[in-house]
Design an enzyme around this catalytic site. Structure first.
Site, PDB file in Angstrom:
ATOM      1  N   GLU A  29       0.825  -1.206   0.000  1.00  0.00           N
ATOM      2  CA  GLU A  29       0.000   0.000   0.000  1.00  0.00           C
ATOM      3  C   GLU A  29       0.862   1.260   0.000  1.00  0.00           C
ATOM      4  O   GLU A  29       0.445   2.309  -0.494  1.00  0.00           O
ATOM      5  CB  GLU A  29      -0.929  -0.012   1.216  1.00  0.00           C
ATOM      6  CG  GLU A  29      -2.167   0.850   1.076  1.00  0.00           C
ATOM      7  CD  GLU A  29      -3.200   0.545   2.132  1.00  0.00           C
ATOM      8  OE1 GLU A  29      -4.138  -0.230   1.844  1.00  0.00           O
ATOM      9  OE2 GLU A  29      -3.078   1.049   3.259  1.00  0.00           O
ATOM     10  N   HIS A  62       7.474 -26.798   1.308  1.00  0.00           N
ATOM     11  CA  HIS A  62       6.758 -27.869   0.622  1.00  0.00           C
ATOM     12  C   HIS A  62       5.640 -27.336  -0.269  1.00  0.00           C
ATOM     13  O   HIS A  62       4.793 -28.103  -0.727  1.00  0.00           O
ATOM     14  CB  HIS A  62       6.203 -28.850   1.657  1.00  0.00           C
ATOM     15  CG  HIS A  62       7.275 -29.493   2.481  1.00  0.00           C
ATOM     16  ND1 HIS A  62       7.909 -30.656   2.107  1.00  0.00           N
ATOM     17  CD2 HIS A  62       7.864 -29.103   3.646  1.00  0.00           C
ATOM     18  CE1 HIS A  62       8.827 -30.972   3.022  1.00  0.00           C
ATOM     19  NE2 HIS A  62       8.818 -30.048   3.959  1.00  0.00           N
ATOM     20  N   LYS A 112     -12.932   2.695  -2.329  1.00  0.00           N
ATOM     21  CA  LYS A 112     -13.864   3.158  -1.300  1.00  0.00           C
ATOM     22  C   LYS A 112     -14.941   4.047  -1.907  1.00  0.00           C
ATOM     23  O   LYS A 112     -16.130   3.948  -1.569  1.00  0.00           O
ATOM     24  CB  LYS A 112     -13.110   3.927  -0.215  1.00  0.00           C
ATOM     25  CG  LYS A 112     -12.235   3.075   0.681  1.00  0.00           C
ATOM     26  CD  LYS A 112     -11.570   3.942   1.740  1.00  0.00           C
ATOM     27  CE  LYS A 112     -10.695   3.114   2.669  1.00  0.00           C
ATOM     28  NZ  LYS A 112     -10.034   3.967   3.682  1.00  0.00           N
TER      29      LYS A 112
END
Length: 470
Positions: A295, A324, A438
């Site tokens: 960000e 793994h 937003k």
């Protein structure tokens, strides 16, 4: 570099260790010294002007005093604490909880927790999780910390509205004592509600963005309420801040981390930057770092307003688990990554591996060692495998997982982010891409309506049925 505290080993970022034309030439790192001095000077100026408020959090005596008074008083009348927040309002608290509390804290009995409350963090709005959680929660014994600097975060405020309705239905006017808002000290919806209704509050300093707020009331209040040593957290952060208070690139750990990652991205095309703790308690630090790095540094515009489209992509992994699942790609895939290992010098607990099946070579070699020996051996083996294949990696080693060390690590990474932002030529403190989402959410939910927006969006041309598989 380091000593009795946090150690940064960046040997495996450099060309002499990797060979084959891979890694950063030490002379190139040396040549960054002057650019770093400018980055440090810029950070210091912005710090003095009050833009970089996170630097001052270890000195906020008044807020810490208020936190202690609440946590040690009214706060201990609750058996459960629930944080309502998302992104920077949640990830720091989760990292503190995972690192510094018992791994099964919420499952322990009252005496085992020394009567400190349980701690939950609701950091999403999926009803598949929230509905059953609320159904099993005794809200009469729960305090809800509503964390939003603006007071307008859609996810957090939707959670708040649901909780508030339930509290009022259950407790009538008594709902007030079950809420505490952590928000801007003067403005915003939460501040207005708190002032009108007498709801308790703690401030988020205006100059502290969400992803830099873990050492503010955002992280410190829930930490204090469950018995985490917030004095140690802040002391460790202050020590790291002092350690990074130099414009000498080779003596400043945050500078070296930020500069090496910047060079790896811009000159070695390693734009994927993996954080891989070899420590379960530190696994959520990697999650917190992902937001901090992404960000802050992923930006379209430079500080001068030009389009530059920069930013590395942070990835989290966990050793040994992801040996793994991911390490095969790291060792033999494209040369587009750096790996930062988080290691612990003095683990708090260990387990002996019994000497059983000694006649079986596949098992016998394990007996007589400990799980920490195995964990650290696998980390060293992974470092070596990466280096032998020319893959850049570095290690940040904490002396132990405690409040002081964790505070130092968080501050190191925050300061490194500011330095990296200067090197990229962007402002690491803003987030215009997040704000766009937003605004669209507000427009859809508040004005246009979901169905209308969906119909309009899905009707945009070109759109063809043959591009949809049903």
């Amino acid at each position: 570099m380091g000593g009795d505290g946090i150690v940064l080993d960046y040997n495996n970022m450099l060309a002499p260790r990797l060979g084959g034309g891979h890694g950063i030439d030490p002379a190139r790192l040396d040549a960054m010294a002057e650019r770093f001095r400018a980055a440090h000077a810029d950070a210091q100026e912005r710090r003095r002007s009050g833009e970089l408020g996170f630097y001052a959090l270890p000195d906020d005596v008044e807020t810490v005093k208020s936190i202690r008074q609440f946590a040690e008083g009214v706060g201990q009348t609750f058996s459960t604490i629930v944080v309502l927040g998302i992104g920077g309002s949640a990830l720091g608290t989760i990292a503190l909880r995972t690192a510094l509390l018992h791994p099964f804290w919420n499952e322990l009995g009252d005496e085992e927790r020394e009567f400190f409350p349980r701690l939950y963090v609701l950091d999403n709005v999926d009803p598949a999780t929230i509905a059953p959680f609320l159904d099993r929660l005794d809200i009469r014994r729960t305090l809800f910390l509503v964390v939003s600097k603006s007071g307008g975060t859609a996810e957090t405020m939707s959670q708040y509205l649901i909780i508030r309705q339930r509290l009022q239905a259950e407790l009538d006017d008594g709902y007030v004592r079950h809420l505490l808002f952590i928000t801007d000290p003067k403005k915003g919806v939460l501040r207005e509600i708190a002032t009108a209704e007498g709801i308790a509050t703690l401030p988020i300093p205006p100059s502290v963005g969400g992803r830099f707020s873990v050492l503010s009331a955002v992280g410190l209040l829930p930490a204090a309420m469950v018995g985490i040593d917030i004095t140690g957290l802040l002391a460790g952060a202050a020590e790291m801040r002092e350690r990074c208070d130099t414009d000498d690139l080779h003596r400043n750990p945050a500078a070296l981390f930020g500069t090496l990652q910047y060079l790896a991205d811009t000159e070695k095309h390693a734009n994927v930057q993996v954080m891989m703790p070899y420590s379960d308690p530190l696994k959520d630090v990697a999650d917190w770092f992902r937001q901090l790095w992404a960000e802050s540094l992923g930006k379209q515009k430079s500080r001068d307003g030009d389009d530059i489209f920069v930013g590395p992509t942070p990835v989290k992994a966990l050793g040994t688990t992801d040996q793994h699942s991911q390490v095969q790609e790291y060792v033999e895939g494209p040369f587009d990554k750096t790996i930062t290992f988080l290691a612990v010098r003095e683990p708090a607990v260990d387990l002996d591996i019994p000497k059983l099946h000694a006649e079986l070579g596949e098992l016998g070699y394990l007996g007589g060692h400990t799980l920490n020996e195995l964990l650290n051996t696998e980390r060293l083996a992974t470092e070596a495998a990466l280096a032998k294949r020319g893959r850049m990696n570095m290690t940040i080693e904490l002396p132990r997982v405690d409040a002081r060390s964790l505070g130092g690590l968080l501050m190191l990474l925050e300061i490194a982010t500011v330095y990296a932002g200067h090197l990229y030529g962007i402002d690491p403190m803003d987030q215009p891409g997040v704000e766009l989402g937003k605004q669209l959410t507000y427009g859809i939910m508040g004005r246009q309506g979901y169905d209308e927006f969906k119909q309009e969006w899905e009707g945009r041309e070109p759109k063809r049925d043959e591009w949809i598989i049903r």
